[in-house]
Design an enzyme around this catalytic site. Structure first.
Site, PDB file in Angstrom:
ATOM      1  N   SER A  15       0.815  -1.215   0.000  1.00 55.94           N
ATOM      2  CA  SER A  15       0.000   0.000   0.000  1.00 55.94           C
ATOM      3  C   SER A  15       0.851   1.269   0.000  1.00 55.94           C
ATOM      4  O   SER A  15       1.841   1.384   0.738  1.00 55.94           O
ATOM      5  CB  SER A  15      -0.923   0.006   1.218  1.00 55.94           C
ATOM      6  OG  SER A  15      -1.656   1.208   1.272  1.00 55.94           O
ATOM      7  N   LEU A  16       0.425   2.232  -0.806  1.00 61.86           N
ATOM      8  CA  LEU A  16       1.058   3.550  -0.803  1.00 61.86           C
ATOM      9  C   LEU A  16       0.409   4.510   0.187  1.00 61.86           C
ATOM     10  O   LEU A  16       0.881   5.631   0.365  1.00 61.86           O
ATOM     11  CB  LEU A  16       0.980   4.162  -2.204  1.00 61.86           C
ATOM     12  CG  LEU A  16       1.707   3.428  -3.324  1.00 61.86           C
ATOM     13  CD1 LEU A  16       1.551   4.198  -4.630  1.00 61.86           C
ATOM     14  CD2 LEU A  16       3.173   3.230  -2.997  1.00 61.86           C
ATOM     15  N   THR A  62      -9.128  -1.445   3.107  1.00 56.95           N
ATOM     16  CA  THR A  62      -8.916  -1.927   1.745  1.00 56.95           C
ATOM     17  C   THR A  62      -9.329  -3.391   1.655  1.00 56.95           C
ATOM     18  O   THR A  62      -9.960  -3.931   2.577  1.00 56.95           O
ATOM     19  CB  THR A  62      -7.449  -1.691   1.323  1.00 56.95           C
ATOM     20  OG1 THR A  62      -7.308  -1.991  -0.052  1.00 56.95           O
ATOM     21  CG2 THR A  62      -6.479  -2.518   2.153  1.00 56.95           C
ATOM     22  N   LYS A  66     -13.989  -4.051   2.754  1.00 55.99           N
ATOM     23  CA  LYS A  66     -14.819  -2.861   2.584  1.00 55.99           C
ATOM     24  C   LYS A  66     -16.289  -3.152   2.866  1.00 55.99           C
ATOM     25  O   LYS A  66     -16.996  -2.313   3.437  1.00 55.99           O
ATOM     26  CB  LYS A  66     -14.638  -2.275   1.186  1.00 55.99           C
ATOM     27  CG  LYS A  66     -13.252  -1.673   0.957  1.00 55.99           C
ATOM     28  CD  LYS A  66     -13.144  -1.015  -0.404  1.00 55.99           C
ATOM     29  CE  LYS A  66     -11.738  -0.459  -0.620  1.00 55.99           C
ATOM     30  NZ  LYS A  66     -11.625   0.251  -1.915  1.00 55.99           N
ATOM     31  N   ASP A 102     -13.979   6.461  -2.196  1.00 59.99           N
ATOM     32  CA  ASP A 102     -13.749   5.920  -3.538  1.00 59.99           C
ATOM     33  C   ASP A 102     -14.736   6.503  -4.540  1.00 59.99           C
ATOM     34  O   ASP A 102     -14.364   6.862  -5.668  1.00 59.99           O
ATOM     35  CB  ASP A 102     -13.910   4.394  -3.542  1.00 59.99           C
ATOM     36  CG  ASP A 102     -12.789   3.676  -2.832  1.00 59.99           C
ATOM     37  OD1 ASP A 102     -11.665   4.205  -2.798  1.00 59.99           O
ATOM     38  OD2 ASP A 102     -13.033   2.570  -2.317  1.00 59.99           O
ATOM     39  N   GLY A 124     -14.894  -6.238 -13.457  1.00 59.54           N
ATOM     40  CA  GLY A 124     -14.706  -6.618 -12.069  1.00 59.54           C
ATOM     41  C   GLY A 124     -16.019  -6.749 -11.335  1.00 59.54           C
ATOM     42  O   GLY A 124     -17.038  -6.183 -11.747  1.00 59.54           O
ATOM     43  N   GLY A 126     -15.958  -6.851  -7.537  1.00 62.31           N
ATOM     44  CA  GLY A 126     -15.714  -6.631  -6.117  1.00 62.31           C
ATOM     45  C   GLY A 126     -16.097  -5.242  -5.662  1.00 62.31           C
ATOM     46  O   GLY A 126     -16.919  -4.552  -6.283  1.00 62.31           O
ATOM     47  N   ALA A 128     -14.373  -2.432  -5.637  1.00 61.57           N
ATOM     48  CA  ALA A 128     -14.012  -1.347  -6.551  1.00 61.57           C
ATOM     49  C   ALA A 128     -15.039  -1.220  -7.670  1.00 61.57           C
ATOM     50  O   ALA A 128     -15.411  -0.115  -8.074  1.00 61.57           O
ATOM     51  CB  ALA A 128     -12.620  -1.584  -7.130  1.00 61.57           C
TER      52      ALA A 128
END
Length: 261
Positions: A15-16, A62, A66, A102, A124, A126, A128
């Site tokens: 992770s950033l 994350t 979530k 998000d 996708g 999920g 996101a």
């Protein structure tokens, strides 16, 4: 006294968020430490306990928690309730408010990067993808997952109108939204779908622009990359926790340095 914040999930070593958020706290002069915490389901329960008793002043959530965070938060606001996805936890007087940064981040980055509106192909199934569906629900929605049943189930759960399409099939004229991890380790999107698209929003990020971002730019398509979204959702989380405007320039620079850009 130093206050503590964290990003929690599994995995989180990549992770950033710690670099991004620490840069923000340091820039505005808040005495805070932001860390990454690898947790399982029991560990997430412990995070909620620490938020309630003041050991943590806030947290980002994350994969894969979530939806669980949505279930556990005392109050869930706005679009996060519809997406059933929470990525930011804000404690207040023993209660925990759950929000999704998000969703507004997707909308803001979409506008800033001048991606076309009208037709969207989301890849996708999920959290996101759920955030993207809610954020972009005013468009003509196409959804592709590796199993059609997963895509249909997601649309029904969110009560969003959309068409399920084959996983690797193109949708001519649509902006592609990659809401999968494809690209974080150098993978490419299914062959052929970019050439018939009108743009690319790639939520994945790596140490360099993903191969699909590079390919889309080579085709002259408008793009938004994972780093754009990562910084914007982090900035909105920062603003939810503090009374400060997020220093987005410094946050992005910290992310790029951490990634070796």
């Amino acid at each position: 006294m130093t206050v503590r914040y964290a990003v929690v999930g599994s995995p989180v070593a990549h992770s950033l968020s710690p670099a991004i958020q620490q840069a923000a706290f340091d820039h505005v002069g808040v005495d805070a430490r932001y860390e990454a915490l690898e947790v399982d389901a029991a560990g997430l329960d412990e995070v909620f306990r620490k938020l309630r008793d003041g050991q943590l002043a806030g947290a980002n959530v994350t994969m894969p928690f979530k939806h669980r965070a949505y279930q556990e938060a005392d109050v869930v606001e706005g679009d996060a309730r519809r997406a059933e996805s929470v990525n930011t936890l804000v404690p207040a007087q023993g209660s925990i408010r759950g929000i999704s940064t998000d969703i507004p981040a997707i909308r803001r980055v979409w506008e800033e990067r001048e991606l076309p509106v009208g037709s969207v192909l989301i890849l996708g199934g999920g959290g996101a993808a759920a955030a993207a569906l809610v954020a972009l629900k005013g468009n003509e929605i196409f959804l592709a997952t590796r199993t059609n049943t997963a895509a249909q189930s997601l649309l029904e759960r969110l009560q969003i109108e959309g068409e399920v399409v084959p996983w690797a099939g193109p949708v001519p004229g649509a902006v592609i939204v990659n809401a999968t991890p494809m690209g974080m380790r150098g993978e490419t999107l299914p062959a052929g779908i970019l050439s018939q698209s009108s743009g690319l929003f790639d939520m994945a990020y790596g140490s360099l622009p993903t191969p699909s971002i590079v390919a889309a730019r080579g085709l002259g398509l408008p793009t938004a990359e994972g780093l754009d979204m990562l910084v914007e959702q982090a900035a909105l989380s920062f603003e939810a926790w503090t009374e400060h405007s997020a220093p987005r320039k410094e946050m992005r620079a910290a992310a790029q340095i951490a990634q070796g850009w």
